[in-house]
Design a protein around this motif. Structure first.
Motif, PDB file in Angstrom:
ATOM      1  N   UNK A 230      29.182  30.370  22.057  1.00 43.86           N
ATOM      2  CA  UNK A 230      28.702  30.576  23.423  1.00 43.86           C
ATOM      3  C   UNK A 230      27.931  29.363  23.923  1.00 43.86           C
ATOM      4  N   UNK A 231      28.419  28.769  24.982  1.00 41.72           N
ATOM      5  CA  UNK A 231      27.681  27.801  25.791  1.00 41.72           C
ATOM      6  C   UNK A 231      28.504  27.540  27.048  1.00 41.72           C
ATOM      7  N   UNK A 232      27.913  27.718  28.198  1.00 38.89           N
ATOM      8  CA  UNK A 232      28.636  27.453  29.438  1.00 38.89           C
ATOM      9  C   UNK A 232      28.759  25.949  29.614  1.00 38.89           C
ATOM     10  N   UNK A 233      29.999  25.492  29.719  1.00 45.37           N
ATOM     11  CA  UNK A 233      30.297  24.055  29.741  1.00 45.37           C
ATOM     12  C   UNK A 233      31.283  23.768  30.865  1.00 45.37           C
ATOM     13  N   UNK A 234      30.794  23.435  32.053  1.00 45.15           N
ATOM     14  CA  UNK A 234      31.712  23.158  33.163  1.00 45.15           C
ATOM     15  C   UNK A 234      32.557  21.912  32.901  1.00 45.15           C
ATOM     16  N   UNK A 305      34.482  39.705  36.200  1.00 42.75           N
ATOM     17  CA  UNK A 305      34.115  40.655  37.246  1.00 42.75           C
ATOM     18  C   UNK A 305      33.598  39.937  38.491  1.00 42.75           C
ATOM     19  N   UNK A 306      32.937  38.814  38.302  1.00 39.80           N
ATOM     20  CA  UNK A 306      32.385  38.052  39.419  1.00 39.80           C
ATOM     21  C   UNK A 306      33.375  37.070  40.028  1.00 39.80           C
ATOM     22  N   UNK A 307      34.169  36.452  39.169  1.00 40.05           N
ATOM     23  CA  UNK A 307      34.815  35.207  39.562  1.00 40.05           C
ATOM     24  C   UNK A 307      35.908  35.373  40.613  1.00 40.05           C
ATOM     25  N   UNK A 371      33.783  28.149  39.797  1.00 40.46           N
ATOM     26  CA  UNK A 371      34.564  29.377  39.694  1.00 40.46           C
ATOM     27  C   UNK A 371      36.003  29.079  39.283  1.00 40.46           C
ATOM     28  N   UNK A 372      36.517  27.945  39.704  1.00 41.63           N
ATOM     29  CA  UNK A 372      37.888  27.566  39.333  1.00 41.63           C
ATOM     30  C   UNK A 372      38.062  27.538  37.819  1.00 41.63           C
ATOM     31  N   UNK A 373      37.039  27.044  37.105  1.00 38.45           N
ATOM     32  CA  UNK A 373      37.107  26.984  35.644  1.00 38.45           C
ATOM     33  C   UNK A 373      37.155  28.391  35.060  1.00 38.45           C
ATOM     34  N   UNK A 374      36.292  29.270  35.570  1.00 37.06           N
ATOM     35  CA  UNK A 374      36.233  30.624  35.024  1.00 37.06           C
ATOM     36  C   UNK A 374      37.477  31.425  35.417  1.00 37.06           C
TER      37      UNK A 374
END
Length: 490
Positions: A230-234, A305-307, A371-374
């Protein structure tokens, strides 16, 4: 200042440097799929351990199997395989650090033979992977290895000139077996359930088709630890590079940007030694399952759910959705009412605090996570992050409308037009296939939900879920995202 070995000691004082001498390291890990996440996660932990004076024989040799990996290799080679880890957080304590754990990178298209020899080298005791959820060639509808794929068939007929990860792994393991060299641990760092078990299944299935004796040898001698990562990595953007140069005077062709939060829970199943990563924060466990379920269903499930809803609304960054109180309420309702009741206790983790942390992480404006990444690779993500939650809701006779909204938002997103009339490309290897499923509004339910490799069999058979999905689709079309969220939350 251009980043390279020669300029290391001339960088700005706030930039942390490797505390070890690069020439003192020896490669012990080969990592296939060098991208942002690997560099912000496994390479980050390995570098941290090296900075204590340990694990200098566990440096990493990167491996690229795709043509597009050449640019990454060239950028890294130009700066002596150094790169900057650039943390972006809303607080002032974010770290900027040069990482030296990667000491080389080989490309398959340069020489298959050289790469096979490297993977067969006795010094390489761990081969790790970040090859994306879809890279394991497992059919999500039945859990079987997709041996019919053209690239797999190529490797079976050309075992010494492979193109796929499984072809290279088998070629190297065959060479190790013939030379009497101990096997390596094969360690997946991809974000999918039971990633070690998936890796094992795929490799053994491929090996059985190539050489039954080799398959049996691999089963006896190779280990496949499961991991939760786990680590958010744009994606690193030009703006990120300029920000690093402006704020810290580092000219890095390929820095990695990430959030301050990082977590790695790993099963301690290694056949040929491992770095003492526990000394730098990695949690070793006998069973990663509860941590994995928590992360995949809460973090990744909430991301989905968000993206798609956010993208339809016209937002383009995760933090923009979190600036909208309606989206935060929806995310909390989904986590609290739909996901949390399904989770077993997670040793050492307070789930309420974990969910609060997710809200804070998703709200991180500094990281500007796209958001494009997710949104990307939805056809591979849904079976792993959302469908298990829906299946359990159906089995338990629970309300499904909040979860159905996630799928409905994806269905409308696949049309490639947001509420404001802005068109966008669908980032998915199966984009054309998926878009064809939603081309006719009247047939969306039948065509989309009955794709078994994405949604399985329980979802299309559930009258309640199908009705909830159709209601959500109609509501999104008729009154838009905001009003639909208000209706669902009411």
């Amino acid at each position: 200042m251009k980043l390279n070995k020669q300029n290391l000691n001339r960088l700005a004082p706030e930039v942390a440097l490797p505390a070890y001498t690069l020439s003192d390291t020896r490669q012990g890990i080969a990592h296939i799929g060098v991208g942002g996440f690997h560099r912000a996660h496994q390479a980050y932990y390995t570098d941290a351990l090296m900075n204590t004076g340990e694990a200098l024989d566990w440096a990493i040799c990167g491996v690229g199997l795709r043509a597009e990996d050449r640019r990454a290799r060239d950028d890294l080679k130009e700066q002596d395989y150094l790169f900057t880890l650039f943390e972006l957080g809303d607080a002032d304590d974010a770290e900027v650090r040069v990482i030296g754990a990667i000491r080389d990178m080989l490309l398959a298209e340069d020489s298959a033979e050289v790469l096979i020899d490297k993977l067969a080298d006795p010094d390489i005791r761990i081969v790790s992977l970040t090859i994306t959820e879809g890279g394991y060639c497992i059919d999500d509808s039945n859990g079987e290895f997709m041996a019919h794929l053209p690239q797999i068939q190529h490797d079976l007929t050309h075992p010494n000139a492979p193109k796929t990860v499984f072809g290279f792994l088998c070629a190297a393991l065959a060479k190790r077996r013939a030379a009497g060299t101990p096997a390596f641990t094969l360690m997946s760092c991809d974000n999918l359930p039971h990633n070690g078990a998936v890796t094992r299944k795929a490799l053994l299935a491929f090996a059985a088709l190539r050489d039954a004796d080799l398959r049996d040898w691999i089963e006896r001698h190779v280990s496949f630890p499961n991991a939760m990562v786990d680590r958010i990595t744009p994606m690193t953007s030009t703006e990120h590079r300029l920000q690093l140069a402006d704020k810290h005077a580092v000219d890095d062709a390929w820095p990695v940007v990430c959030e301050p939060f990082v977590q790695w829970v790993l099963e301690d199943k290694f056949v040929n030694g491992r770095p003492a990563w526990e000394k730098v924060g990695v949690q070793f466990t006998d069973d990663v399952t509860p941590y994995e379920e928590m992360k995949l269903k809460l973090l990744n499930g909430s991301h989905l759910a968000l993206t798609y809803l956010g993208f339809l609304k016209g937002y383009r960054f995760v933090h923009e959705t979190m600036n909208d109180p309606l989206f935060v309420r929806y995310m909390r309702a989904y986590m609290d009412l739909d996901v949390t009741p399904q989770l077993a206790p997670v040793p050492g983790i307070d789930l309420t605090e974990y969910k609060n942390t997710l809200v804070a992480r998703f709200s991180n404006q500094a990281i500007a996570d796209q958001l494009e990444r997710v949104c990307s690779d939805g056809s591979s993500k849904f079976p792993k992050f959302t469908v298990p939650t829906i299946n359990r809701l159906i089995a338990d006779g629970q309300e499904t409308k909040r979860a159905a909204l996630v799928v409905a938002a994806w269905a409308l997103y696949l049309k490639g037009v947001d509420e404001n009339g802005q068109t966008f490309a669908i980032a998915d290897p199966r984009a054309a296939f998926c878009q064809a499923l939603v081309a006719d509004d009247v047939l969306i339910t039948q065509r989309l939900l009955e794709v078994e490799e994405i949604f399985g069999t329980a979802i299309p058979r559930s009258r309640e879920f199908v009705a909830a999905f159709e209601w959500c689709c109609n509501s999104l079309r008729e009154v838009g995202v905001t009003r639909t969220l208000e209706r669902v939350l009411a």
